[in-house]
Structures are given as C-alpha cells and as structure tokens.
Write a protein that holds these residues in place. Sequence first.
Motif, PDB file in Angstrom:
ATOM      1  N   THR A  92      79.157   2.749  47.150  1.00  0.00           N
ATOM      2  CA  THR A  92      78.578   3.051  48.403  1.00  0.00           C
ATOM      3  C   THR A  92      79.908   3.292  49.453  1.00  0.00           C
ATOM      4  OG1 THR A  92      76.593   1.653  48.003  1.00  0.00           O
ATOM      5  CG2 THR A  92      76.985   2.100  50.348  1.00  0.00           C
ATOM      6  N   ARG A 135      75.638  -7.939  51.810  1.00  0.00           N
ATOM      7  CA  ARG A 135      76.548  -7.287  50.484  1.00  0.00           C
ATOM      8  C   ARG A 135      77.285  -6.024  51.010  1.00  0.00           C
ATOM      9  NH1 ARG A 135      71.326  -8.861  47.351  1.00  0.00           N
ATOM     10  NH2 ARG A 135      70.620  -7.193  48.860  1.00  0.00           N
ATOM     11  N   THR A 136      76.423  -4.949  51.640  1.00  0.00           N
ATOM     12  CA  THR A 136      77.110  -3.816  51.769  1.00  0.00           C
ATOM     13  C   THR A 136      78.143  -3.782  52.949  1.00  0.00           C
ATOM     14  OG1 THR A 136      75.196  -2.830  50.896  1.00  0.00           O
ATOM     15  CG2 THR A 136      76.817  -1.262  52.067  1.00  0.00           C
ATOM     16  N   ARG A 140      73.990 -11.327  63.507  1.00  0.00           N
ATOM     17  CA  ARG A 140      73.348 -12.174  64.067  1.00  0.00           C
ATOM     18  C   ARG A 140      73.178 -13.802  63.549  1.00  0.00           C
ATOM     19  NH1 ARG A 140      66.984 -10.778  61.867  1.00  0.00           N
ATOM     20  NH2 ARG A 140      67.490 -11.320  59.803  1.00  0.00           N
ATOM     21  N   HIS A 165      78.179 -15.678  59.613  1.00  0.00           N
ATOM     22  CA  HIS A 165      78.520 -14.045  59.462  1.00  0.00           C
ATOM     23  C   HIS A 165      79.594 -13.843  60.767  1.00  0.00           C
ATOM     24  CE1 HIS A 165      74.846 -12.451  57.123  1.00  0.00           C
ATOM     25  NE2 HIS A 165      75.683 -13.451  56.371  1.00  0.00           N
ATOM     26  N   THR A 191      73.790  -0.820  58.434  1.00  0.00           N
ATOM     27  CA  THR A 191      73.496  -1.408  57.037  1.00  0.00           C
ATOM     28  C   THR A 191      72.001  -2.509  57.379  1.00  0.00           C
ATOM     29  OG1 THR A 191      74.848  -3.635  56.843  1.00  0.00           O
ATOM     30  CG2 THR A 191      75.840  -1.534  56.214  1.00  0.00           C
ATOM     31  N   LEU A 197      72.953   3.593  56.623  1.00  0.00           N
ATOM     32  CA  LEU A 197      73.003   3.478  55.052  1.00  0.00           C
ATOM     33  C   LEU A 197      71.649   2.813  54.720  1.00  0.00           C
ATOM     34  CD1 LEU A 197      76.639   2.487  54.175  1.00  0.00           C
ATOM     35  CD2 LEU A 197      75.639   4.714  54.778  1.00  0.00           C
ATOM     36  N   THR A 221      68.031   1.481  53.899  1.00  0.00           N
ATOM     37  CA  THR A 221      67.097   1.837  52.861  1.00  0.00           C
ATOM     38  C   THR A 221      65.949   2.797  54.023  1.00  0.00           C
ATOM     39  OG1 THR A 221      65.451   1.467  51.338  1.00  0.00           O
ATOM     40  CG2 THR A 221      65.423   0.106  53.099  1.00  0.00           C
ATOM     41  N   ALA A 267      71.824   8.240  54.967  1.00  0.00           N
ATOM     42  CA  ALA A 267      72.783   8.421  53.997  1.00  0.00           C
ATOM     43  C   ALA A 267      72.214   7.773  52.691  1.00  0.00           C
ATOM     44  CB  ALA A 267      74.274   8.087  54.361  1.00  0.00           C
ATOM     45  N   LEU A 323      73.971   6.526  48.020  1.00  0.00           N
ATOM     46  CA  LEU A 323      75.236   7.035  47.827  1.00  0.00           C
ATOM     47  C   LEU A 323      75.626   6.749  46.578  1.00  0.00           C
ATOM     48  CD1 LEU A 323      76.920   6.402  51.522  1.00  0.00           C
ATOM     49  CD2 LEU A 323      76.144   8.563  50.470  1.00  0.00           C
TER      50      LEU A 323
HETATM   51  P1  NAP Z   1      71.647  -7.367  52.670  1.00  0.00           P
HETATM   52  O1  NAP Z   1      72.977  -8.172  51.953  1.00  0.00           O
HETATM   53  O2  NAP Z   1      70.595  -8.093  52.794  1.00  0.00           O
HETATM   54  O3  NAP Z   1      72.284  -7.388  54.226  1.00  0.00           O
HETATM   55  C1  NAP Z   1      71.481  -6.779  55.233  1.00  0.00           C
HETATM   56  C2  NAP Z   1      71.989  -7.413  56.613  1.00  0.00           C
HETATM   57  O4  NAP Z   1      71.292  -6.880  57.683  1.00  0.00           O
HETATM   58  C3  NAP Z   1      72.182  -8.915  56.592  1.00  0.00           C
HETATM   59  O5  NAP Z   1      73.441  -9.186  57.064  1.00  0.00           O
HETATM   60  C4  NAP Z   1      70.977  -9.234  57.547  1.00  0.00           C
HETATM   61  O6  NAP Z   1      71.410 -10.152  58.475  1.00  0.00           O
HETATM   62  C5  NAP Z   1      70.695  -7.820  58.510  1.00  0.00           C
HETATM   63  N1  NAP Z   1      69.700  -8.025  59.030  1.00  0.00           N
HETATM   64  C6  NAP Z   1      68.389  -7.772  58.642  1.00  0.00           C
HETATM   65  N2  NAP Z   1      67.565  -7.535  59.401  1.00  0.00           N
HETATM   66  C7  NAP Z   1      68.116  -7.697  60.820  1.00  0.00           C
HETATM   67  C8  NAP Z   1      67.735  -7.574  61.827  1.00  0.00           C
HETATM   68  N3  NAP Z   1      66.287  -7.382  62.151  1.00  0.00           N
HETATM   69  N4  NAP Z   1      68.489  -7.923  62.893  1.00  0.00           N
HETATM   70  C9  NAP Z   1      69.741  -8.026  62.516  1.00  0.00           C
HETATM   71  N5  NAP Z   1      70.344  -8.117  61.366  1.00  0.00           N
HETATM   72  C10 NAP Z   1      69.599  -7.868  60.362  1.00  0.00           C
HETATM   73  O7  NAP Z   1      71.445  -5.781  52.250  1.00  0.00           O
HETATM   74  P2  NAP Z   1      72.551  -5.037  51.530  1.00  0.00           P
HETATM   75  O8  NAP Z   1      72.787  -5.156  50.016  1.00  0.00           O
HETATM   76  O9  NAP Z   1      73.802  -5.121  52.381  1.00  0.00           O
HETATM   77  O10 NAP Z   1      71.959  -3.620  51.824  1.00  0.00           O
HETATM   78  C11 NAP Z   1      71.737  -3.265  53.199  1.00  0.00           C
HETATM   79  C12 NAP Z   1      70.958  -2.147  53.267  1.00  0.00           C
HETATM   80  O11 NAP Z   1      71.624  -0.886  52.744  1.00  0.00           O
HETATM   81  C13 NAP Z   1      69.671  -2.087  52.380  1.00  0.00           C
HETATM   82  O12 NAP Z   1      68.677  -1.333  53.283  1.00  0.00           O
HETATM   83  C14 NAP Z   1      69.893  -1.200  51.360  1.00  0.00           C
HETATM   84  O13 NAP Z   1      68.879  -0.881  50.694  1.00  0.00           O
HETATM   85  C15 NAP Z   1      71.077  -0.385  51.843  1.00  0.00           C
HETATM   86  N6  NAP Z   1      71.804   0.240  50.739  1.00  0.00           N
HETATM   87  C16 NAP Z   1      72.128   1.639  50.882  1.00  0.00           C
HETATM   88  C17 NAP Z   1      72.941   2.111  50.130  1.00  0.00           C
HETATM   89  C18 NAP Z   1      73.228   3.637  50.233  1.00  0.00           C
HETATM   90  O14 NAP Z   1      73.715   4.442  49.466  1.00  0.00           O
HETATM   91  N7  NAP Z   1      72.668   4.156  51.499  1.00  0.00           N
HETATM   92  C19 NAP Z   1      73.686   1.457  49.265  1.00  0.00           C
HETATM   93  C20 NAP Z   1      73.432   0.154  49.059  1.00  0.00           C
HETATM   94  C21 NAP Z   1      72.550  -0.384  50.020  1.00  0.00           C
HETATM   95  P3  NAP Z   1      70.663 -11.844  58.103  1.00  0.00           P
HETATM   96  O15 NAP Z   1      71.621 -12.249  56.980  1.00  0.00           O
HETATM   97  O16 NAP Z   1      71.167 -12.336  59.469  1.00  0.00           O
HETATM   98  O17 NAP Z   1      69.300 -11.594  57.499  1.00  0.00           O
END
Ligand code: NAP
Length: 297
Positions: A136, A164-165, A185, A189, A219, A242, A244, A264, A267
């Motif tokens: 990614t 994680r991303t 938030r 973090h 993200t 990025l 979803t 995007a 990826l």
């Molecule tokens: P993750 O580990 O759950 O991280 C999401 C982050 O967003 C967390 O830090 C979370 O904070 C924060 N968040 C969620 N809702 C929020 C809100 N309303 N206000 C403020 N912060 C908020 O997920 P991830 O694995 O990093 O993936 C992130 C996104 O990228 C997902 O939608 C995933 O599907 C997508 N993704 C896309 C690709 C691509 O190729 N485009 C690749 C990988 C992942 P808290 O911990 O405080 O809840």
Amino acid sequence: MLTGLTIAIIGGDARQLEVIRKLTEQEAKVFLVGFDQLDHGFTGATKCKLNELDFGVIDSIILPVSGTATDGSVATVFSNETVILTQHDLEKTKPNCTIYSGISNDYLDEIVKGANRSLIKLMERDDIAIYNSIPTVEGTIMMAIQHTDYTIHGSNIMVLGLGRTGVSISRAFSALGAHVKVGARDSAHLARITEMGLTPFHISQLGEHVENTDICINTIPSFILNQTVLSRMTPRTLILDLATRPGGTDFDFAEKQGIKALLAPGLPGIVAPKTAGQIIANVLCNLLSQATTDRKE
Ligand code: NAP
C-alpha cells in the motif's frame, strides 16, 4: 501440510493464483470456481462451475478479497461466468466448514449466519493489514509521484489516521525526506507520532492544519475531508484517499474547489498482486493448518 482438506476457491483475481499455488503445494484438494479462462493448470486443483461443485465435501471456502457483492455475486477476473453464492450453497457444506473472505457485507454476513457456518474476514486481521501496508505504501508513493511535479523530499505531507496503514505511510514518507504531519484522535497515537519524530495534531483540529499541505493522505474510513475542511485547503493540495469505499472525502466539493482528490482503493492488488497474494496465502495456510490441528484434537 493440508493433506485431507478439501477447499473451494470461488472467484478472485491474480492474488488468488498465489493462494492456489500455496494450497496445492501443501497437498490440499482444491476446486476452482470462476477460473475457466485461466490457462495455468495447478496439480491438485480442479476447475468447475458453481453448480457442479459438490459442497458436501468442502471443508473451507475461500472468497476474493472483496467477498461478495450485495446481490451475492462474486468477482471472477478469470471467467465470464456469473457466480452467485447463496445461503443454500453454504448449508450444503460440511457443518464445520469455514468461509474465508477479505472483507464482508450484510449479504455475506447474513448467509453465513443463516447457514450456521463461520466467517473469517482476513483484511480485519492485524497480520494481514500490516503486511498489506507494505505494498500500500509503495502504491501511494507511486501515485504521489505520478500526480505531482515536485519531489516528495521536502514536501508537506499530511497523513490522517495512525492505524496499521497510517503508521507505515507516515514512516515511509518521512524516510523520503518529507515534512510529515499526522492527525489522530487517540492520545496514545498522538504520543506515538511525536515519538516517531513527526508532527502530531488532534483530528478535531484538522481544518486548522490543512492550509499548507502538498499531499494529504487519508486512511480514516470516515467522512473526514468534508466541505468545512476542504474550504480551508489550497487547490494545489493533492488528496490521496486510501480509506475503503466510498473514502473519507467529499469528492464533488473537492472538484468544485479545484482540488485534485483521488480515491485509491486496492493498491496492493494493483502494484504488487504477487506479493499481495503471497501475504494472503501465507496467513491462510497457517489458519487452515491450525484449524486442521484443532479438529484432530
Ligand atoms: P486501522 O488500523 O483500523 O486504522 C484506521 C485509523 O482510522 C485508526 O487510527 C482509527 O483511529 C482512525 N479512525 C477511524 N474512524 C475515525 C474517526 N471517525 N475519526 C478519527 N479517526 C478515526 O485501519 P487500516 O488497516 O490502517 O486501514 C485504514 C483504511 O485504509 C481502511 O479503510 C482500509 O480498508 C483501507 N486500506 C486501503 C488500502 C488501499 O489500497 N487503498 C490498503 C490497505 C487499507 P482509532 O484507533 O482512534 O479508532
């Protein structure tokens, strides 16, 4: 080894080829639905149509990263066949059959629940999400280069979310010499962002921080780049979203403001389908062999 396991792989793209390769190497018996146009033959794998599949012998079903659509259809890159998975199909599987899918939706959740089977959403697992963050990041760097005429080095990058991303993106852009600001938030973090040598800000103050941004990488899977925030952004900012589908950006408003905003998705599957497939295959293999051991005990 997965000897004795019978697995149906239903639909998917190039990433599933790595899964097929790995499962057949591990001596699982594999049925492939939605692969009739695939030239490559795998020893131990048999192509068939959905209505030819004997669900009664199936221990596990593997769906694509996208799972099913809301009408039950499964994406099949290697076939023109329409494949629709139903609750009735799942009811015919062995009682302890497990369904593995990248993500899920109400349709898939309901048919699995209705058939009293179990569902594992691979993309929700930390291991897969962290491994997936590697391609990614590479895809995000590729897009940043393609859509700008300046170097990442020295530019002002804003990353939204430190999940994680977000961690991998922030670290990689910082290592390339960018000035990286990260919005989150959670107080832990914010502390981590400081520890990483980056500039933290609370996401509730997003509007106050967007002004000087060259590239904003979102993200956060929530509607975060709304009209209020976008009105304070300059048109030179590039948004790479990025999160979803549908992303976290008001894309129509961004366009009206002259801001280039790109959703995007997927990826890893675009920039590195082989690696992305291997990530899924390795974790799946571990899960399947663990499940086999548990059943024997
Ligand atoms: P993750 O580990 O759950 O991280 C999401 C982050 O967003 C967390 O830090 C979370 O904070 C924060 N968040 C969620 N809702 C929020 C809100 N309303 N206000 C403020 N912060 C908020 O997920 P991830 O694995 O990093 O993936 C992130 C996104 O990228 C997902 O939608 C995933 O599907 C997508 N993704 C896309 C690709 C691509 O190729 N485009 C690749 C990988 C992942 P808290 O911990 O405080 O809840």
